[in-house]
Design an enzyme around this catalytic site. Sequence first.
Site, PDB file in Angstrom:
ATOM      1  N   LYS A   1       0.807  -1.220   0.000  1.00 24.37           N
ATOM      2  CA  LYS A   1       0.000   0.000   0.000  1.00 24.37           C
ATOM      3  C   LYS A   1       0.840   1.271   0.000  1.00 24.37           C
ATOM      4  CE  LYS A   1      -4.128  -2.047   2.049  1.00 24.37           C
ATOM      5  NZ  LYS A   1      -3.729  -3.424   2.424  1.00 24.37           N
TER       6      LYS A   1
HETATM    7  C1  LIG Z   1      -4.518  -4.497   1.947  1.00 21.71           C
HETATM    8  C2  LIG Z   1      -3.814  -5.807   1.927  1.00 21.71           C
HETATM    9  C3  LIG Z   1      -4.265  -6.881   1.132  1.00 21.71           C
HETATM   10  C4  LIG Z   1      -5.540  -6.798   0.314  1.00 21.71           C
HETATM   11  O1  LIG Z   1      -5.411  -5.960  -0.797  1.00 21.71           O
HETATM   12  P1  LIG Z   1      -6.682  -5.491  -1.648  1.00 21.71           P
HETATM   13  O2  LIG Z   1      -6.174  -4.560  -2.663  1.00 21.71           O
HETATM   14  O3  LIG Z   1      -7.603  -4.819  -0.652  1.00 21.71           O
HETATM   15  O4  LIG Z   1      -7.306  -6.722  -2.205  1.00 21.71           O
HETATM   16  C5  LIG Z   1      -3.527  -8.051   1.103  1.00 21.71           C
HETATM   17  N1  LIG Z   1      -2.415  -8.182   1.846  1.00 21.71           N
HETATM   18  C6  LIG Z   1      -1.953  -7.187   2.647  1.00 21.71           C
HETATM   19  C7  LIG Z   1      -0.749  -7.424   3.461  1.00 21.71           C
HETATM   20  C8  LIG Z   1      -2.631  -5.968   2.707  1.00 21.71           C
HETATM   21  O5  LIG Z   1      -2.181  -4.996   3.504  1.00 21.71           O
END
Ligand SMILES: *Cc1c(COP(=O)(O)O)cnc(C)c1O
Length: 427
Positions: A107
Site C-alpha cells: 500500500k
Molecule cells: C490491503 C492488503 C491486502 C488486500 O489488498 P486489496 O487490494 O484490498 O485486495 C492483502 N495483503 C496485505 C498485506 C494488505 O495490507
Amino acid sequence: MNYYSLNHNSPKTSFKNAVISGIAPDRGLYFPEKITPLSSDFFKNIESYTHHEIAFEVIKQFVGDEIPEEKLKEIISETIFFDFPLVKIDENSASLELFHGPTMAFKDVGAKFMAKCLEFFNQHNEEELTVLVATSGDTGGAVANGFLGTKGVNVVILYPSGKVSDIQEKQLTTLGQNITALEVDGVFDDCQEMVKTAFLDSEITRKLTSANSINIARWLPQMFYFFYAYKELKRLKKDLIFSVPSGNFGNICAGIVAQKLGLPIKHFIAATNINDTVPNYLIDGTYQPKPSKATISNAMDVGNPSNFIRIQELYQNDFETLKSNFSSYSFTDDETRETLKKIYSNSGYIADPHGAVGYLGLKKRGLNSSEFGVFLETAHPVKFLDVVEETLSVKVEIPAQIQQIMDKEKVATKIKSYQELKDYLSK
Ligand SMILES: *Cc1c(COP(=O)(O)O)cnc(C)c1O
C-alpha cells in the site's frame, strides 16, 4: 482523461476531481472512460525501460494533461524509490515482493502516489483537505507515512483499539505533524461505519476525501509492479499466471487493468481467506456480501470487497468472460499455516500469511509446463510477527525502519461514538 461513476448517476469528471472527491456524488466508484493499450514496441523493448519510465508510460493516459509531464515524473520518482524483487520459490513459481517500501506493505505505492497528486492539485487552495480513513491495520500505516508532511492535507486515521498489531499501531500513531490517530473503542466495521457516516454528514464543513483503494490515485499505480514482474520474467517465454491475495480487490483489479493495457498475463487468481464472497460468486453468479470474519491474514478480512464492481466492469459485466480469465479460491487459517511451513521447509523462504494464501491460489489452480506462476507477497512477515514466529518456530529479524518506529511513543485520541468523531472534525 474523464472518469464516470459506476452507479451511473453522476456527471463525468476529471482525474483531478475524481482524486479530490474519492467517490462520486452518487456514491459510485470512479472508472476511466477509456483504456488504450500500450504500443507493441513498448512491450518488445520493455527491458530497456527503467522502473520510472515504465510507470510513466503506464499511468500517463489516466492522468492526461492534468499534471504536467515533468511533475508527473517527479511524483513517480518520489513514489517508486525501492525495489520489487522476484524470489523463486519452486520450479514454476516466484514471490513478487511488494514490501520493500517504508511501511513494508504494498500500500506504500498507492498511498504515496495519491498524496503527491493531492498535494499538487491542492497547492493553490486556501482550503485544507482532510483525508479520513478507517484501517484494519496496513492502510493506516501506509497512508500516515505517504501523507506525512503533505502540504494542505490533514490525515485522520480511525483504527480499532486492540485489534491491530503493535507494529501496525506504532506505524500510525507515532508520526505526528499532519497525521492524527483516533483509537476507536470497537471493531474495524465500527471505524468504517463512522467514516461512511461522516462522508454523508452535511453538517461537517471540512472538505473530506478518502484514501482507500476506491480512490483512483491509490488504485491505478498498483499496476506498476505487474509490469516490473513481466520485465523480469519475459525471457522465460512462459504464460504468466498471477495469484493475488485479495481483500478489497484493489490490487488484483489494477492487475486486470494492466492486462487491458496489453500486458501479457494469461490468468488471474484472487486468493482469499475464509471471507469468500467472491469465490462463492464464481460458483453460481450470485454476489452475496456478508459480515467479515477474523483470520490470521487480517488485511483481507473483507466481506463486501469494494473494488469487485470495477472488476465486473472490466469484463463488461459478463460472467462467462470473467470466469474464463479469473479464478478465485478461499483458504482456511489451518491451510495457511500449513503452507507457511511447507514453503519454509522446501525453500527456506519466510512468507507472511497473505503471501501464503497467494501461493495456495497457484497450487489450487495448478500450473502446466508452459505456465509460470507469480504470487504477490503483499507484506513483510515481520508485520505479522506473532503468527509467523509461532508457526515456523523462527525468530524474524526486525528491519531497521520498523525498529526505529517501535522506539517511538504512541499518540492517539480515544473515541467511542460517531459524535466524538464529529466533534473532532468540527474543531
Ligand atoms: C490491503 C492488503 C491486502 C488486500 O489488498 P486489496 O487490494 O484490498 O485486495 C492483502 N495483503 C496485505 C498485506 C494488505 O495490507
